[in-house]
Design an enzyme around this catalytic site. Sequence first.
Site, mmCIF file in Angstrom:
data_model
loop_
_atom_site.group_PDB
_atom_site.id
_atom_site.type_symbol
_atom_site.label_atom_id
_atom_site.label_comp_id
_atom_site.label_asym_id
_atom_site.label_seq_id
_atom_site.Cartn_x
_atom_site.Cartn_y
_atom_site.Cartn_z
ATOM 1 N N LYS A 181 0.935 -1.115 -0.026
ATOM 2 C CA LYS A 181 -0.037 -0.106 -0.037
ATOM 3 C C LYS A 181 0.807 1.293 0.031
ATOM 4 O O LYS A 181 2.089 1.270 -0.286
ATOM 5 C CB LYS A 181 -0.840 -0.093 1.237
ATOM 6 C CG LYS A 181 -1.757 -1.293 1.198
ATOM 7 C CD LYS A 181 -2.544 -1.338 -0.031
ATOM 8 C CE LYS A 181 -3.594 -2.409 -0.162
ATOM 9 N NZ LYS A 181 -3.213 -3.801 -0.389
HETATM 10 C C1 LIG Z 1 -9.154 -3.150 -1.637
HETATM 11 C C2 LIG Z 1 -8.586 -3.728 -0.726
HETATM 12 N N1 LIG Z 1 -9.247 -4.056 0.641
HETATM 13 C C3 LIG Z 1 -8.762 -4.639 1.774
HETATM 14 C C4 LIG Z 1 -7.627 -5.154 1.603
HETATM 15 C C5 LIG Z 1 -6.836 -5.844 2.757
HETATM 16 O O1 LIG Z 1 -6.008 -5.209 3.359
HETATM 17 P P1 LIG Z 1 -5.015 -5.829 4.701
HETATM 18 O O2 LIG Z 1 -4.044 -6.744 3.804
HETATM 19 O O3 LIG Z 1 -4.557 -4.935 5.334
HETATM 20 O O4 LIG Z 1 -5.951 -6.699 5.405
HETATM 21 C C6 LIG Z 1 -6.726 -4.849 0.399
HETATM 22 C C7 LIG Z 1 -5.290 -5.509 0.384
HETATM 23 O O5 LIG Z 1 -4.845 -6.015 -0.508
HETATM 24 C C8 LIG Z 1 -7.430 -4.153 -0.631
HETATM 25 O O6 LIG Z 1 -6.741 -4.185 -1.716
#
Ligand SMILES: Cc1ncc(COP(=O)(O)O)c(C=O)c1O
Length: 378
Positions: A181
């Site tokens: 991210k």
């Molecule tokens: C659109 C979206 N939502 C949620 C997530 C989940 O994030 P995390 O890995 O911090 O749980 C991601 C991660 O790739 C994402 O791209």
Amino acid sequence: MDVPFARPRFYGGEAEALAAVIESGWVSQGPRVQEFERAFAARVGAEHAIATTNCTTALHLALYVAGVGPGDEVIVPSLSFIATANAAWYCGATPVFADIDPHTYNLDPRAARQAITPRTKAIMPVHQIGLPADMDAFLALGREHGVAIVEDAACAIGAEYKGRPIGSLGSLACFSLHPRKVITTGEGGMITTNDGELADRLRKLRQHAMDLSDLARHSATDVVFEAYPERGWNCRMTDLQAALGLCQLAALDEILAERRRQAERYTDALADVPGLDVPFEPDYATRTWQSYAVRVRAGAPLGRTELMRRLLRDGIATRRGVMAIHHERAYEGEDVLLPHTEAAAREALMLPLFPGLGDAAQDRVIDRLTAHLMREAA
Ligand SMILES: Cc1ncc(COP(=O)(O)O)c(C=O)c1O
């Protein structure tokens, strides 16, 4: 691999910041998490920020406090990382997939409206790869139908919707701090809200709904016992992660500027390449460029997957665009017709973009990509 797809960048001071946490003896959720939450909230223009273990748990908690429970439906785009749908499932609810706008790749408010049923409890627009969804339309839809809007802002720290930062728009917004991210704490998530009561409940729910934080207990001048007025989860971030997060947050403007610069270089170089569409830029949004996705059109001289294969042979890592959740076995059987999602999942291609990529490496990506398509077109 000559050109990796992504890599986090650290700007100095992280080792000292982590050493200071270790030295302090307080490595679990404590003062650094509180400091990081305050800095994060200030940066995105929200009144409160609540740190969690990752964005998936942030989405789960946000849906939970929005009242989503067993038997309810949550409208989500299928074109998203599977975590978006899993968060609804964590609540015992059913994710209902609606189609995207073919230009922005974001959930289409008109498709979301058509998917509303008496069981709909929430709509979850995703600011996909850091491009804000059409939030005015979603907030109006939420008001009109009495359903909650929870923003999946995993990729959107630093993005703006009509000049307002994502995180400040009034609905619960959930960010990811995973290394893929915009900024990272290794793993981590953040929820923002302007509602003090919700913030207070979220802070409790992330530590088993305990009504007393460790910080409060340690600074108490009398004996205090905690209570558990409801059930919760363990979604605590550590002070080690928060220390890293504070360093990353300090570099956010630099990171965003570099991402934008690289995106503009790609768009300038690729706009006229046969068979490719460069990203659509709606005038309402400032995006983070968490990823740079081109579209390899249906009639392109080479298909998307073959192009990825050839680039891989050149030592260049790429990724398919965002997945379509309803294509996965985990969600198969969902009876949905999502033509724009299908096309985007088939045709989108993500190119390397990250601070530290370097112009020479980026030029190599541009050169090889162009050469493969031109050669086939000739
Ligand atoms: C659109 C979206 N939502 C949620 C997530 C989940 O994030 P995390 O890995 O911090 O749980 C991601 C991660 O790739 C994402 O791209």
